[in-house]
Structure formats: C-alpha cells, structure tokens
Design a protein around this motif. Structure first.
Motif, PDB file in Angstrom:
ATOM      1  N   ALA A 159       0.818  -1.215   0.000  1.00  0.00           N
ATOM      2  CA  ALA A 159       0.000   0.000   0.000  1.00  0.00           C
ATOM      3  C   ALA A 159       0.853   1.266   0.000  1.00  0.00           C
ATOM      4  CB  ALA A 159      -0.928  -0.006   1.214  1.00  0.00           C
ATOM      5  N   GLU A 160       2.093   1.149   0.449  1.00  0.00           N
ATOM      6  CA  GLU A 160       2.973   2.316   0.497  1.00  0.00           C
ATOM      7  C   GLU A 160       3.463   2.730  -0.888  1.00  0.00           C
ATOM      8  OE1 GLU A 160       3.800   4.273   2.916  1.00  0.00           O
ATOM      9  OE2 GLU A 160       2.850   3.202   4.566  1.00  0.00           O
ATOM     10  N   SER A 161       3.293   1.864  -1.884  1.00  0.00           N
ATOM     11  CA  SER A 161       3.801   2.201  -3.221  1.00  0.00           C
ATOM     12  C   SER A 161       3.084   3.413  -3.803  1.00  0.00           C
ATOM     13  CB  SER A 161       3.658   0.998  -4.162  1.00  0.00           C
ATOM     14  OG  SER A 161       2.307   0.634  -4.314  1.00  0.00           O
ATOM     15  N   GLU A 162       1.782   3.546  -3.517  1.00  0.00           N
ATOM     16  CA  GLU A 162       1.050   4.707  -4.008  1.00  0.00           C
ATOM     17  C   GLU A 162       1.500   5.977  -3.288  1.00  0.00           C
ATOM     18  OE1 GLU A 162      -3.524   6.128  -4.961  1.00  0.00           O
ATOM     19  OE2 GLU A 162      -3.162   4.505  -3.536  1.00  0.00           O
ATOM     20  N   ASN A 163       1.748   5.869  -1.972  1.00  0.00           N
ATOM     21  CA  ASN A 163       2.226   7.035  -1.225  1.00  0.00           C
ATOM     22  C   ASN A 163       3.585   7.490  -1.732  1.00  0.00           C
ATOM     23  OD1 ASN A 163      -0.062   6.883   0.403  1.00  0.00           O
ATOM     24  ND2 ASN A 163       0.943   5.554   1.910  1.00  0.00           N
ATOM     25  N   LEU A 164       4.450   6.523  -1.973  1.00  0.00           N
ATOM     26  CA  LEU A 164       5.775   6.856  -2.498  1.00  0.00           C
ATOM     27  C   LEU A 164       5.664   7.523  -3.852  1.00  0.00           C
ATOM     28  CD1 LEU A 164       8.869   6.734  -2.508  1.00  0.00           C
ATOM     29  CD2 LEU A 164       8.698   4.390  -3.379  1.00  0.00           C
ATOM     30  N   LEU A 165       4.794   6.995  -4.705  1.00  0.00           N
ATOM     31  CA  LEU A 165       4.622   7.560  -6.050  1.00  0.00           C
ATOM     32  C   LEU A 165       4.097   8.992  -5.976  1.00  0.00           C
ATOM     33  CD1 LEU A 165       4.764   7.048  -9.085  1.00  0.00           C
ATOM     34  CD2 LEU A 165       2.432   6.152  -8.978  1.00  0.00           C
ATOM     35  N   ARG A 209       4.443  11.183  -3.475  1.00  0.00           N
ATOM     36  CA  ARG A 209       5.491  12.077  -2.955  1.00  0.00           C
ATOM     37  C   ARG A 209       6.565  12.320  -4.004  1.00  0.00           C
ATOM     38  NH1 ARG A 209       5.563   8.278   2.329  1.00  0.00           N
ATOM     39  NH2 ARG A 209       3.657   9.068   3.326  1.00  0.00           N
ATOM     40  N   PHE A 210       6.891  11.273  -4.713  1.00  0.00           N
ATOM     41  CA  PHE A 210       7.896  11.407  -5.770  1.00  0.00           C
ATOM     42  C   PHE A 210       7.404  12.352  -6.868  1.00  0.00           C
ATOM     43  CE2 PHE A 210       9.228  10.077 -10.017  1.00  0.00           C
ATOM     44  CZ  PHE A 210      10.605  10.189  -9.913  1.00  0.00           C
ATOM     45  N   THR A 211       6.159  12.159  -7.320  1.00  0.00           N
ATOM     46  CA  THR A 211       5.595  12.987  -8.392  1.00  0.00           C
ATOM     47  C   THR A 211       5.533  14.450  -7.989  1.00  0.00           C
ATOM     48  OG1 THR A 211       4.263  11.099  -9.120  1.00  0.00           O
ATOM     49  CG2 THR A 211       3.627  13.267  -9.938  1.00  0.00           C
ATOM     50  N   GLU A 212       5.164  14.702  -6.738  1.00  0.00           N
ATOM     51  CA  GLU A 212       5.079  16.084  -6.246  1.00  0.00           C
ATOM     52  C   GLU A 212       6.449  16.759  -6.268  1.00  0.00           C
ATOM     53  OE1 GLU A 212       3.787  18.515  -2.172  1.00  0.00           O
ATOM     54  OE2 GLU A 212       3.439  16.347  -2.347  1.00  0.00           O
ATOM     55  N   LEU A 213       7.459  16.064  -5.763  1.00  0.00           N
ATOM     56  CA  LEU A 213       8.805  16.634  -5.739  1.00  0.00           C
ATOM     57  C   LEU A 213       9.364  16.781  -7.145  1.00  0.00           C
ATOM     58  CD1 LEU A 213      10.332  14.686  -2.701  1.00  0.00           C
ATOM     59  CD2 LEU A 213       9.814  17.119  -2.787  1.00  0.00           C
ATOM     60  N   LYS A 214       9.063  15.808  -7.997  1.00  0.00           N
ATOM     61  CA  LYS A 214       9.553  15.858  -9.379  1.00  0.00           C
ATOM     62  C   LYS A 214       8.932  17.035 -10.120  1.00  0.00           C
ATOM     63  CE  LYS A 214      11.776  14.048 -12.926  1.00  0.00           C
ATOM     64  NZ  LYS A 214      13.257  14.067 -12.989  1.00  0.00           N
ATOM     65  N   ASN A 215       7.647  17.255  -9.940  1.00  0.00           N
ATOM     66  CA  ASN A 215       6.963  18.375 -10.600  1.00  0.00           C
ATOM     67  C   ASN A 215       7.469  19.724 -10.090  1.00  0.00           C
ATOM     68  OD1 ASN A 215       5.441  16.582 -12.098  1.00  0.00           O
ATOM     69  ND2 ASN A 215       3.701  16.630 -10.689  1.00  0.00           N
ATOM     70  N   ASN A 216       7.946  19.752  -8.837  1.00  0.00           N
ATOM     71  CA  ASN A 216       8.472  20.992  -8.262  1.00  0.00           C
ATOM     72  C   ASN A 216       9.940  21.213  -8.607  1.00  0.00           C
ATOM     73  OD1 ASN A 216       5.992  21.515  -7.078  1.00  0.00           O
ATOM     74  ND2 ASN A 216       6.547  20.560  -5.130  1.00  0.00           N
ATOM     75  N   GLY A 217      10.515  20.293  -9.380  1.00  0.00           N
ATOM     76  CA  GLY A 217      11.920  20.426  -9.788  1.00  0.00           C
ATOM     77  C   GLY A 217      12.914  20.135  -8.691  1.00  0.00           C
ATOM     78  N   LEU A 249      13.841  17.030  -7.743  1.00  0.00           N
ATOM     79  CA  LEU A 249      14.507  15.745  -7.978  1.00  0.00           C
ATOM     80  C   LEU A 249      15.174  15.781  -9.350  1.00  0.00           C
ATOM     81  CD1 LEU A 249      11.843  13.211  -6.632  1.00  0.00           C
ATOM     82  CD2 LEU A 249      13.936  13.969  -5.483  1.00  0.00           C
ATOM     83  N   SER A 250      16.116  16.692  -9.510  1.00  0.00           N
ATOM     84  CA  SER A 250      16.773  16.875 -10.808  1.00  0.00           C
ATOM     85  C   SER A 250      17.663  15.707 -11.192  1.00  0.00           C
ATOM     86  CB  SER A 250      17.602  18.160 -10.786  1.00  0.00           C
ATOM     87  OG  SER A 250      18.601  18.097  -9.771  1.00  0.00           O
ATOM     88  N   LYS A 261      21.113  13.130  -1.320  1.00  0.00           N
ATOM     89  CA  LYS A 261      20.438  14.199  -0.573  1.00  0.00           C
ATOM     90  C   LYS A 261      19.036  14.454  -1.117  1.00  0.00           C
ATOM     91  CE  LYS A 261      24.663  16.594   0.841  1.00  0.00           C
ATOM     92  NZ  LYS A 261      25.480  17.831   0.717  1.00  0.00           N
ATOM     93  N   GLU A 262      18.888  14.426  -2.455  1.00  0.00           N
ATOM     94  CA  GLU A 262      17.565  14.676  -3.031  1.00  0.00           C
ATOM     95  C   GLU A 262      16.585  13.565  -2.688  1.00  0.00           C
ATOM     96  OE1 GLU A 262      18.600  17.475  -6.912  1.00  0.00           O
ATOM     97  OE2 GLU A 262      17.836  15.448  -7.199  1.00  0.00           O
ATOM     98  N   LEU A 263      17.030  12.322  -2.722  1.00  0.00           N
ATOM     99  CA  LEU A 263      16.133  11.215  -2.388  1.00  0.00           C
ATOM    100  C   LEU A 263      15.682  11.289  -0.935  1.00  0.00           C
ATOM    101  CD1 LEU A 263      17.692   8.134  -4.235  1.00  0.00           C
ATOM    102  CD2 LEU A 263      15.709   9.487  -4.883  1.00  0.00           C
ATOM    103  N   HIS A 264      16.530  11.823  -0.072  1.00  0.00           N
ATOM    104  CA  HIS A 264      16.158  11.919   1.336  1.00  0.00           C
ATOM    105  C   HIS A 264      15.204  13.081   1.606  1.00  0.00           C
ATOM    106  CE1 HIS A 264      19.142   8.846   2.031  1.00  0.00           C
ATOM    107  NE2 HIS A 264      18.751   8.777   3.286  1.00  0.00           N
ATOM    108  N   GLN A 265      14.802  13.791   0.552  1.00  0.00           N
ATOM    109  CA  GLN A 265      13.707  14.753   0.690  1.00  0.00           C
ATOM    110  C   GLN A 265      12.359  14.042   0.714  1.00  0.00           C
ATOM    111  OE1 GLN A 265      14.424  18.679  -1.664  1.00  0.00           O
ATOM    112  NE2 GLN A 265      15.360  17.067  -2.874  1.00  0.00           N
ATOM    113  N   ILE A 266      12.323  12.821   0.200  1.00  0.00           N
ATOM    114  CA  ILE A 266      11.082  12.050   0.155  1.00  0.00           C
ATOM    115  C   ILE A 266      10.758  11.541   1.549  1.00  0.00           C
ATOM    116  CG2 ILE A 266       9.926  10.039  -0.838  1.00  0.00           C
ATOM    117  CD1 ILE A 266      11.760  10.286  -3.254  1.00  0.00           C
ATOM    118  N   GLU A 267       9.584  11.894   2.030  1.00  0.00           N
ATOM    119  CA  GLU A 267       9.155  11.429   3.346  1.00  0.00           C
ATOM    120  C   GLU A 267       9.047   9.906   3.314  1.00  0.00           C
ATOM    121  OE1 GLU A 267       5.346  11.860   6.396  1.00  0.00           O
ATOM    122  OE2 GLU A 267       5.454  13.062   4.564  1.00  0.00           O
ATOM    123  N   GLY A 268       9.644   9.269   4.249  1.00  0.00           N
ATOM    124  CA  GLY A 268       9.688   7.807   4.251  1.00  0.00           C
ATOM    125  C   GLY A 268      11.114   7.343   4.068  1.00  0.00           C
ATOM    126  N   ILE A 269      11.792   7.869   3.055  1.00  0.00           N
ATOM    127  CA  ILE A 269      13.216   7.568   2.884  1.00  0.00           C
ATOM    128  C   ILE A 269      14.009   8.293   3.954  1.00  0.00           C
ATOM    129  CG2 ILE A 269      15.215   7.876   1.372  1.00  0.00           C
ATOM    130  CD1 ILE A 269      13.459   7.398  -1.012  1.00  0.00           C
TER     131      ILE A 269
END
Length: 810
Positions: A492-498, A500-508, A510-511, A612-620
């Motif tokens: 179930a966490e796969s959707e949460n991860l996706l 959070r990832f999409t939000e950070l990616k859209n905000n630039g 996760l370059s 460092k960028e990956l550790h912006q994701i809540e959970g990681i």
C-alpha cells in the motif's frame, strides 16, 4: 614506565622457550581452518555493510536478492535459435533456488491491452486533449450557426487530420517500439537474458556457482555454428574482481616474502641461520590476524586485505631492531641468555611505543562510521600488537633453542664506515635548520590549503567497460543500468511513495532522478488519479461522436475504446514477469520500487546530490523506506570518509604523542622525537600539491598509516641518542643508519604491494604512501642530526661553562 613493564612481561615469558614454540605452533595449525573459510567480500558495497548490524543493503538483499544481475548476451544470425536458447535458459534458471527472477522478453500483448495503465499521466492528458479537440472540431463543423466559417473549419480539420490519424500510433511507437527490443535487437540476432540472484552479489562463491550453472545450461543447448555468448552485469564483475585481486594477493604475498628475505639477507648474510629464525616470527602474526578476522567478522574486505602486505613490513622492522640489538650485546662477550634479556629490555620499550602508536593509528579508524574501515581499525590494531608480542617472543625462543648446545659465532653484518665525522658549527646548524623550517612552513601552507580531492570513481574503481559488449547492448533497447532499489514495508505504500515522488519531481526538486517504477503504476486500484482521467476519456466517446467519424478515425478510436475495456472491480493481477520484480523472496507483493537516475555514477558529487535529493522524500528520510544502489553506496562511502577522516588523524596524532611522552617522561624529548614526523607531513603535503596528486576516498586512508610509520625511525634514533650520552648526533647516525635504513625499507614493502595492484583505488593508496614514505625517510635522516646536533652544541656549551666555573672556583 608502562612500556618498560610490557618489556619486562615479555622478558619473563621468554624464559619458557619450549612452551612458547609449542603455543605458536598450535596457533599456526589452528589458524588454517578459519583462514580457509574466510569470506572474501571485495566489493565497494561490502565496506558499508557489517555482519553485526545489517545495513540497508543487507536488509534489502535479504528480501530482494542481489542488487545486480548476471547479463547473458546471446549472439547468432539464427534468430529463431537465439530465441529458443534464451527462452530455455530463462525458464531453467527461473527454477533454480539461486535465482530470484530471470527476464528475456517483454509481454507486449499485456501492454497493448492495458496501455493506459502504464502510460504516464502526461500521455493520458495528451490523449484526452486530442479527443476533446477532435470532438470540438466536429461540433463546430456540424453546427449551423457557424455555417459561414465552414471553409475555415475545413482548413483547421485538414491541418489536424494527421493528428487524428495518430490518436494512439505515436504513443504506441513511444512505448511498444522500445518494449519490442527491450531484450533483443530488431532482427533477433542478439538476445539478452538478465538473471537476478537470490544471494548478495558480494558472495563471491555464490556468484561463481551461478555463473557455472548458467554456463553448464548453455552447453546443454543445441547451438548454431556461429553462436557466441558474452557475459556482463554486477555478478560477472564480482567474479572478475575476484579473478583479479585474489591472484594478485597471492602474487604480492610471494613478492613480499621475497623482499623480506632479501632484506634479511642484506642484514644477516653473515648469520644465515637468522634468516629462518626471522621468517617464522614474521609470518606468524599475519596468520594469527587473519584467523582473528574470521572469528571477529567471518570475512576479509577490500581494506582489511591491506593488512597482508602492511603487517609483515612492520614485523620485519621489529625483528630487525631486536636481532641487531642482540648481536650488539653479544659483541660484549655476554652469554646468549643474557644478551636476549638485555635486548628485550633495551629494545622492547621503544618497539612497544612504535607498535602501540601504529596500533593506535589503526584503532582511530573506528571513528569513521564505515564498517569496512572499522574492521580495518580493529584488525590493524590487533595485528600491530600481535606483531610486537609474537615477534619478540617467537624470535627469542628460537634463538634460545637454536643456541642450546652451541652459541652462534659473532659475525655481525652491521656496516660501520671508519671515517672521521666532524660536528657542524652551531651557527651553520641553526642556519640550515632555519631554512628547512621556513621552507616547511611554506610547504605546509601551500599543500594544506591547495589539497586536491578526487571525486571521480572511474579513477578509483576497476573499469569493466568492454567495447564489444557495449556495442552489442547498444543495438538492443536493453537498459544496462542498475536501478536504485527502495524497499517498502507493505504494498500500500507504493502509491504514497509515487505521490510524494511525483510532487517533488513536478516541483523540480529531484533533478537527478529520471523515473520511478512502483507496483502502483501497474494496478488500477492504486492509481486513483489516473483512473479519474481514464473515466473522463471514456465519457468523451459518445454514440453520436462515433457516428460522425470517418473510417480511419473510427479505427483509431476503437483502439482507445479497447484500451479502456477493463473492470475496475476486478482484482488486478499484473503478468508474472512484472509481478516477480516487485515481490520479495517470501511471495509478498509490492515490496519494492525502482528508481532510475539521470546522473553519471562515476562522479561522487552527483552521487551525493542524488542521495540528498532522495532523502527529501518522506519515508526515505525517516528510514521507513530503505534505499540502496551503486550511487547510494558511493555517496555514503565518499561522505563518511571525507567528512570524518580528520578525526582519526587528530585523535591518533594526540595519542601517539602521549605514548612518547609516557615513554620519555619528558616533554622536550617527546617533542624532539615527534618533530621529524611533523616536518615529513609538511613536505608530504607540499609534494602532493607539486605533483598534482589528488586525494581520493581510498588514498586518504594512507594518512593515519603514514603517521604510524613515521614514528619508528625517529624513535630509534632518539632512544639511542639519549641512551648514549657520550655519543654525538653524527656518531649515532653512523651507528644506527644501516639498521634504520633497512627498517624503513621494510615499510616500503606494503607500498609496493599496493602499487602493483590492478585496483585503481588501492594503487592510488600506493602512490600516496610512496610519496609519504620518501618524505619520512628524508626527514628522519636530516631532521634528527640537526636537532641532535643542536643538543650536542648545547651540551658542549654547558660542559664548557661548568669547566670554567670549576676553574674559577680553584
């Protein structure tokens, strides 16, 4: 004093030579089993893992399997035979308990049926826009209110007719063309089978077994005459590393033994029996240390492997001092037993200081939070202390037993050139010393402020690039890049991860990341946002709209309708070849996600940025999601060494000075003994800058080792100087030159072993060590006579003042 007490304990134990020989013989025999069963963990990721406290890498590998694969590339002009062999190999290997999963093709039919489930949301938005545009055009075309604009509308619809024909074709091309060649080229003459093991890729023997199993299976296949097979991947690279480093270790061991024997011959060519007496005590400590490695950790890693070439050199230094002191005592016509006791009491404390200083520098490595280096610290300090104790006890026991019936004749090989040596004048001595001090300060400033740091792992890791293999893979659509693996607590966490990832990616933010793949991207019930867009797309296709379309447009729209025909209430089951990638070893689905990066993994700075960028994701960041991969390993390795190397140097340097202070019990003497090391350090830094030698995460480890190596020579010089109050600096230099020269040559033995290594990281350590040892060598033979010469002049002035005072008194 503490070190004198240690020497007295050794002296007391040395009175039981037979017991000592029996004990060491038993230790040698008992060490055979643990050494034979050592695990050889020679990968970089092994340096960040520990057997006691599992790291993220170990936890993920326990559930997922190896973080890397064995890539089998099949090449033949017979495409059908190629396909058959690839399919058979994948099916057979999938049944092996050593294999987590094996891939050789992509199920395109599944994607054609569920194309909108794996397509990105951006592509679905494009599809919605196209149908809305098409529907809008036909509404305008059939609306009588806009009859006067018909010609303009026709023009619009004509210009967009090509887009109408491509409602799905360009998206199909975007995905399906790549999927069709994901594991082969277009003609099928090249096919790739990717095999992921259940074991860690650090397990060299398991990797060899898997490679043998694959090779055996291929031999059983009926192959065309032009059939060729190539191997690649992390599993194969691990095997190649073992093939390189293990024979090298044996070769370096033989060369090290040869160099040790050569130095023993130079020192004891007039006493050949001493070569045998020296060889056994030199070999025993390293054997015992390797056995300790098995008992403590069960393995040898890339760094602890260095001990096999560093410790014998240090043991040779100790035995060189002991035996030379023994024969100096024998020249006084004393009995062998008294000479042994005198040698142990005379040279024991100074060698104890040197050995404990070396052990302290090794032990200080535990301040670097990297398990591989902490193991080196523990084993290195253990080995140094064993070197001192075993070398003294074993050599003296052999001397006593060998001379039980007849003492060795006194034919000492020390070279004492008979020449008159004059003291330098006080003014000249201080002039030379002042010039050296000024030059050293300049060198310290330049070298210390302009130290070059190397962050390029291509210069410190073994390069496995093969032009043939790279060209074959380039003809296919195979992605030859190992992803970063994320382990989730539940599916179930796969959707949460996706999300959070999409939000950070859209905000630039996760370059460094290209894409993320989770089970949520293949499951409708885990993709609510995408499902809403699909429902919107479905609502656009009305009956009236379908009847107004042309034949070609209707065919394209029917493809869209077919892609939307799924029942959301049904439990979605992705095909097996997708499901097994997200499944753990226990069958639990959705445990993993895969991140593909946009960085150059050889650049340490980019690896650190990704980390460092990956550790912006809540959970990681919180540790709820575990993450591991090559760039993550390199980022951790680089960060922990470069940011923590100063602490071992500071702590180790202070403790070494405290040891000398305890030994001399006088601050001035400890300071004078430490000065050659200080000057050597300034020259060393200046030399690194002058020759543009870049410090890597590997070569930085040479610094604490060099500090330990710098103590021995000056300690022996100054100890002899303070013992012989009647001698001068130059006579001490003459008398001790040959012994200390050979002692310093022994320190070069380990450096040679690193210089000939094919591992770039170890070789860089060799270059840095060689530069440092040369500076140490020069410093000890220049700074000692200058300091001791100044002390001689001071003694002479004090003596003259005393004599003048006595004359005046009379």
């Amino acid at each position: 004093m503490m070190f004198s007490l240690f020497a007295k304990i050794i002296k007391k134990l040395a009175t039981y030579p037979k017991i000592i020989l029996t004990v060491f013989l038993a230790i040698g025999i008992l060490s055979i089993y643990p050494i034979m069963h050592l695990r050889w963990d020679l990968q970089l990721q092994d340096t960040i893992t520990s057997a006691r406290e599992p790291s993220n890498v170990q936890k993920i590998e326990d559930e997922f399997g190896g973080l890397g694969s064995l890539i089998v590339i099949l090449q033949s002009e017979d495409s059908s035979a190629n396909y058959r062999i690839a399919k058979d190999l994948a099916q057979k290997m999938q049944q092996s308990p050593a294999v987590h999963f094996a891939d050789f093709e992509t199920d395109i039919d599944y994607y054609k049926k569920n194309k909108f489930l794996y397509a990105s949301e951006n592509d679905i938005d494009i599809m919605v826009h196209r149908i809305e545009k098409l529907k809008h055009d036909y509404i305008m075309k059939n609306n009588p209110l806009f009859i006067d604009l018909k010609s303009a509308i026709d023009s619009i619809t004509q210009t967009t007719s090509e887009q109408r024909e491509q409602l799905l074709s360009d998206l199909e091309q975007k995905y399906f063309d790549k999927l069709a060649v994901s594991h082969s080229n277009k003609t099928g003459t090249i096919r790739i089978v990717e095999i992921y093991p259940t074991h860690s890729i650090s397990d060299l023997q398991a990797n060899r077994n898997l490679f043998y199993e694959v090779s055996t299976q291929l031999k059983l296949e009926e192959t065309p005459s032009d059939f060729r097979v190539h191997f690649a991947g992390k599993v194969y690279e691990s095997i190649q590393t073992g093939k390189r480093l293990l024979p090298e270790a044996k070769m370096v061991g033989c060369v090290t033994a040869g160099l040790i024997i050569l130095l023993l011959i130079l020192n004891f060519f007039r006493q050949p029996q001493l070569i045998f007496i020296s060889a056994l005590p030199i070999a025993t400590p390293i054997i015992t240390t390797m056995a300790c490695s098995y008992m403590f950790y069960g393995r040898i890693n890339l760094f602890t492997l260095l001990l096999a070439i560093v410790l014998p050199g240090q043991a040779l230094q100790i035995i060189n001092h002991v035996l030379n002191r023994y024969f100096l005592e024998r020249e006084q016509n004393l009995s062998p037993q008294l000479c042994i006791e005198s040698a142990l009491l005379g040279i024991g404390p100074s060698t104890a200081v040197s050995s404990f200083a070396f052990a302290t520098l090794f032990a200080s490595l535990i301040f670097i939070p990297l398990p591989g280096l902490q193991e080196l610290g523990v084993l290195g300090s253990t080995g140094c202390i064993l070197n001192w104790a075993i070398t003294l006890l074993f050599s003296t026991a052999l001397l006593q037993v060998a001379q039980r019936k007849k003492p060795f004749s006194i034919r000492h090989s020390q070279i004492h050139p008979e020449c008159k040596i004059s003291m330098l004048s006080n003014r000249l001595n201080w002039t030379i010393f002042s010039i050296i001090i000024a030059a050293s300060l300049v060198g310290l400033y330049i070298g210390g402020t302009r130290l070059h740091i190397r962050n390029d792992f291509s210069a410190t890791e073994i390069n496995y690039k093969d032009a043939t293999i790279d060209s074959l893979i380039a003809e296919t659509g195979f992605m030859n890049k190992t992803p970063v693996v994320v382990m989730l607590p539940e599916s179930a966490e796969s959707e949460n991860l996706l999300e959070r990832f999409t939000e950070l990616k859209n905000n630039g933010e996760l370059s460094t990341v290209n894409s993320l793949f989770t089970l949520a991207q293949f499951s409708p019930n885990l993709q609510q946002k995408k499902m809403e867009k699909l429902r919107q797309l479905h609502s656009l296709v009305t009956k009236e709209f379908r009847e107004a379309l042309s034949k070609s447009e209707l065919e394209n729209l029917e493809k869209v309708e077919q892609a939307l025909e799924f029942d959301e209430s049904d439990d979605f089951e992705p095909p097996e070849y997708i499901a097994k990638k997200f499944r753990d070893k226990h069958g639990k689905q959705g445990r993993f996600a895969f991140i593909f990066t946009d960085i150059k993994e050889n650049y340490g700075s980019e690896c650190v940025k990704l980390y460092k960028e990956l550790h912006q994701i809540e959970g990681i960041d919180s540790g709820k999601y575990l993450v591991a991969g090559i760039p993550i390993t390199r980022a951790i390795f680089l960060d922990r060494i470069t940011n923590h190397i100063s602490r071992p140097l500071q702590v180790g340097g202070i403790l070494v000075f405290l040891f000398m202070l305890v030994y001399y019990n006088r601050f001035s003497r400890a300071l004078f003994t430490a000065l050659p090391s200080v000057f050597a350090a300034s020259w060393f830094l200046a030399a690194l800058n002058a020759f543009d030698v870049k410090i890597s995460a590997y070569s930085a480890l040479a610094f604490p080792i060099l500090i330990g190596a710098s103590v021995d020579g000056s300690l022996q010089f100054f100890t002899a100087y303070y013992e012989k109050q009647t001698g001068t600096a130059l006579t001490i230099l003459r008398d001790k030159f040959f012994t200390i020269f050979l002692s310093q040559m022994a320190a070069f033995i380990g450096t040679y072993g690193m210089l000939v290594s094919s591992h770039p990281g170890l070789r860089s350590m060799g270059y840095v060590s060689l530069t440092g040892l040369i500076c140490i060598f020069i410093s000890q033979f220049t700074i000692f006579p200058l300091i001791a010469g100044s002390l001689d002049q001071y003694r002479l002035r004090q003596k003259r003042k005393k004599e003048a005072k006595n004359e005046n008194a009379f």
